[in-house]
Scaffold this motif. Structure first.
Motif, PDB file in Angstrom:
ATOM      1  N   THR A 161       0.816  -1.214   0.000  1.00 54.22           N
ATOM      2  CA  THR A 161       0.000   0.000   0.000  1.00 54.22           C
ATOM      3  C   THR A 161       0.852   1.266   0.000  1.00 54.22           C
ATOM      4  N   GLU A 162       2.106   1.152   0.417  1.00 52.97           N
ATOM      5  CA  GLU A 162       2.977   2.321   0.388  1.00 52.97           C
ATOM      6  C   GLU A 162       3.302   2.707  -1.056  1.00 52.97           C
ATOM      7  N   LEU A 163       3.709   1.712  -1.852  1.00 49.00           N
ATOM      8  CA  LEU A 163       4.029   1.978  -3.248  1.00 49.00           C
ATOM      9  C   LEU A 163       2.781   2.355  -4.039  1.00 49.00           C
ATOM     10  N   GLY A 164       1.666   1.691  -3.727  1.00 52.13           N
ATOM     11  CA  GLY A 164       0.425   1.942  -4.461  1.00 52.13           C
ATOM     12  C   GLY A 164      -0.369   3.118  -3.938  1.00 52.13           C
ATOM     13  N   LYS A 165       0.092   3.696  -2.831  1.00 49.47           N
ATOM     14  CA  LYS A 165      -0.619   4.808  -2.172  1.00 49.47           C
ATOM     15  C   LYS A 165      -2.050   4.418  -1.849  1.00 49.47           C
ATOM     16  N   GLY A 166      -2.169   3.266  -1.177  1.00 50.46           N
ATOM     17  CA  GLY A 166      -3.482   2.736  -0.846  1.00 50.46           C
ATOM     18  C   GLY A 166      -3.811   1.545  -1.716  1.00 50.46           C
ATOM     19  N   GLU A 167      -5.086   1.204  -1.768  1.00 51.99           N
ATOM     20  CA  GLU A 167      -5.501   0.078  -2.603  1.00 51.99           C
ATOM     21  C   GLU A 167      -6.415   0.596  -3.712  1.00 51.99           C
ATOM     22  N   ALA A 168      -7.462  -0.161  -4.073  1.00 50.79           N
ATOM     23  CA  ALA A 168      -8.237   0.251  -5.244  1.00 50.79           C
ATOM     24  C   ALA A 168      -9.609  -0.409  -5.243  1.00 50.79           C
ATOM     25  N   SER A 169     -10.398  -0.118  -6.268  1.00 53.66           N
ATOM     26  CA  SER A 169     -11.702  -0.746  -6.474  1.00 53.66           C
ATOM     27  C   SER A 169     -11.914  -0.939  -7.973  1.00 53.66           C
ATOM     28  N   LEU A 170     -12.890  -1.788  -8.324  1.00 51.33           N
ATOM     29  CA  LEU A 170     -13.171  -2.117  -9.726  1.00 51.33           C
ATOM     30  C   LEU A 170     -14.469  -1.467 -10.192  1.00 51.33           C
ATOM     31  N   TRP A 171     -14.423  -0.929 -11.409  1.00 50.43           N
ATOM     32  CA  TRP A 171     -15.578  -0.253 -11.979  1.00 50.43           C
ATOM     33  C   TRP A 171     -15.691  -0.579 -13.469  1.00 50.43           C
ATOM     34  N   ASN A 172     -16.868  -0.348 -14.037  1.00 54.77           N
ATOM     35  CA  ASN A 172     -17.041  -0.386 -15.487  1.00 54.77           C
ATOM     36  C   ASN A 172     -16.834   1.039 -15.998  1.00 54.77           C
ATOM     37  N   ILE A 173     -15.773   1.246 -16.783  1.00 54.21           N
ATOM     38  CA  ILE A 173     -15.420   2.590 -17.235  1.00 54.21           C
ATOM     39  C   ILE A 173     -15.139   2.567 -18.737  1.00 54.21           C
ATOM     40  N   GLU A 174     -15.563   3.613 -19.420  1.00 52.35           N
ATOM     41  CA  GLU A 174     -15.316   3.708 -20.854  1.00 52.35           C
ATOM     42  C   GLU A 174     -13.869   4.106 -21.131  1.00 52.35           C
ATOM     43  N   PHE A 175     -13.236   3.376 -22.036  1.00 52.08           N
ATOM     44  CA  PHE A 175     -11.864   3.655 -22.454  1.00 52.08           C
ATOM     45  C   PHE A 175     -11.768   3.332 -23.935  1.00 52.08           C
ATOM     46  N   ARG A 176     -11.354   4.288 -24.724  1.00 56.83           N
ATOM     47  CA  ARG A 176     -11.248   4.130 -26.181  1.00 56.83           C
ATOM     48  C   ARG A 176     -12.558   3.661 -26.801  1.00 56.83           C
ATOM     49  N   GLY A 177     -13.648   4.229 -26.303  1.00 60.16           N
ATOM     50  CA  GLY A 177     -14.948   3.956 -26.890  1.00 60.16           C
ATOM     51  C   GLY A 177     -15.618   2.676 -26.440  1.00 60.16           C
ATOM     52  N   GLU A 178     -15.030   1.953 -25.476  1.00 59.37           N
ATOM     53  CA  GLU A 178     -15.619   0.710 -24.973  1.00 59.37           C
ATOM     54  C   GLU A 178     -15.673   0.753 -23.453  1.00 59.37           C
ATOM     55  N   VAL A 179     -16.726   0.167 -22.896  1.00 59.44           N
ATOM     56  CA  VAL A 179     -16.836   0.066 -21.444  1.00 59.44           C
ATOM     57  C   VAL A 179     -16.269  -1.282 -21.023  1.00 59.44           C
ATOM     58  N   THR A 180     -15.282  -1.268 -20.143  1.00 54.99           N
ATOM     59  CA  THR A 180     -14.655  -2.506 -19.692  1.00 54.99           C
ATOM     60  C   THR A 180     -14.223  -2.378 -18.240  1.00 54.99           C
ATOM     61  N   ALA A 181     -13.927  -3.503 -17.596  1.00 58.84           N
ATOM     62  CA  ALA A 181     -13.506  -3.499 -16.191  1.00 58.84           C
ATOM     63  C   ALA A 181     -12.253  -2.646 -16.029  1.00 58.84           C
ATOM     64  N   THR A 182     -12.283  -1.789 -15.016  1.00 59.68           N
ATOM     65  CA  THR A 182     -11.177  -0.862 -14.771  1.00 59.68           C
ATOM     66  C   THR A 182     -10.921  -0.761 -13.273  1.00 59.68           C
ATOM     67  N   MET A 183      -9.654  -0.831 -12.901  1.00 59.00           N
ATOM     68  CA  MET A 183      -9.280  -0.663 -11.494  1.00 59.00           C
ATOM     69  C   MET A 183      -8.910   0.796 -11.254  1.00 59.00           C
ATOM     70  N   VAL A 184      -9.592   1.405 -10.295  1.00 56.09           N
ATOM     71  CA  VAL A 184      -9.357   2.804  -9.948  1.00 56.09           C
ATOM     72  C   VAL A 184      -8.596   2.841  -8.624  1.00 56.09           C
ATOM     73  N   TYR A 185      -7.408   3.424  -8.648  1.00 54.65           N
ATOM     74  CA  TYR A 185      -6.581   3.489  -7.448  1.00 54.65           C
ATOM     75  C   TYR A 185      -7.173   4.474  -6.438  1.00 54.65           C
TER      76      TYR A 185
END
Length: 223
Positions: A161-185
């Protein structure tokens, strides 16, 4: 269209695909596309009147090209495997083409433990995660994602968690015109986008806000 004209058209389209993918529509300019295609801006204007015209033609060209490629069973998987086995530096443009052919995933489909590795594209992160003992990622639930599972000096796995500055969660997010699983720090402006290679393999693209369109490409395999 003559052979020379077809080659020139393909060169412009490939340059446009890479440029729009890296910088987005708003930040892409005719000058950037021309530079990526190895030509002057006035020369590009001989073929396209503006950025919108380039984008429309690029979209048509990619749809036709991807349809032709996906008619061959396993084609995206074969290209992915070849790039993975390739020694030395890998062109990010080739990875972008493979990414475009892969299927999207949902967060609930990728829960579990994953072992990670990277594609060497010359990104500043290349080699640094390995030095930190990075093993992979663990997605306990959509609200509990551990982006940096590392090994300590004794070989034990832990969430860094020190290197990552915490942890994260998973969301459906649009990237390059497609919605796909994305981890948000949790603690930094970083998105990890995922697409499916097969049931046990994911391709990932790390999107860091301050990197200005320079992406980090990686692989996850079920541990």
């Amino acid at each position: 269209m003559s052979s020379a004209a077809e080659q020139r058209h393909a060169r412009i389209m490939k340059a446009a695909a890479v440029t729009f993918a890296r910088y987005g529509y708003r930040r892409t300019s005719m000058e950037a596309v021309a530079s990526a295609a190895g030509m002057s801006r006035p020369a590009l204007y001989q073929y396209f009147s503006n950025k919108e015209a380039v984008f429309r033609e690029m979209t048509r060209w990619l749809l036709e090209r991807n349809a032709a490629v996906t008619e061959v069973p396993g084609a995206p998987l074969e290209r992915f495997a070849k790039l993975r086995e390739q020694a030395g530096r890998i062109d990010a443009g080739e990875l972008d083409e493979v990414w475009a052919l892969l299927g999207t995933v949902r967060p609930e489909e990728i829960l579990g433990e994953w072992r990670g590795s990277e594609f060497d594209t010359g990104h500043p992160l290349n080699g640094r995660l390995e030095q930190a003992g990075w093993f992979g990622k663990t997605f306990v639930s959509v609200s509990d994602a551990k982006p940096l599972i590392c090994r300590d000096a004794e070989g034990k796995l832990y969430s860094n968690t020190e290197l990552g500055k915490g942890e994260a969660s998973l969301w459906n997010i649009e990237f390059r015109g497609e919605v796909t699983a994305t981890m948000v720090y949790d603690g930094q402006p970083v998105f990890d986008h995922f697409k499916r290679v097969d049931d046990d393999t994911l391709m990932g693209i790390m999107n860091v806000k301050q990197n200005g369109g320079l992406f980090y490409y990686f692989i996850l395999e079920r541990a």
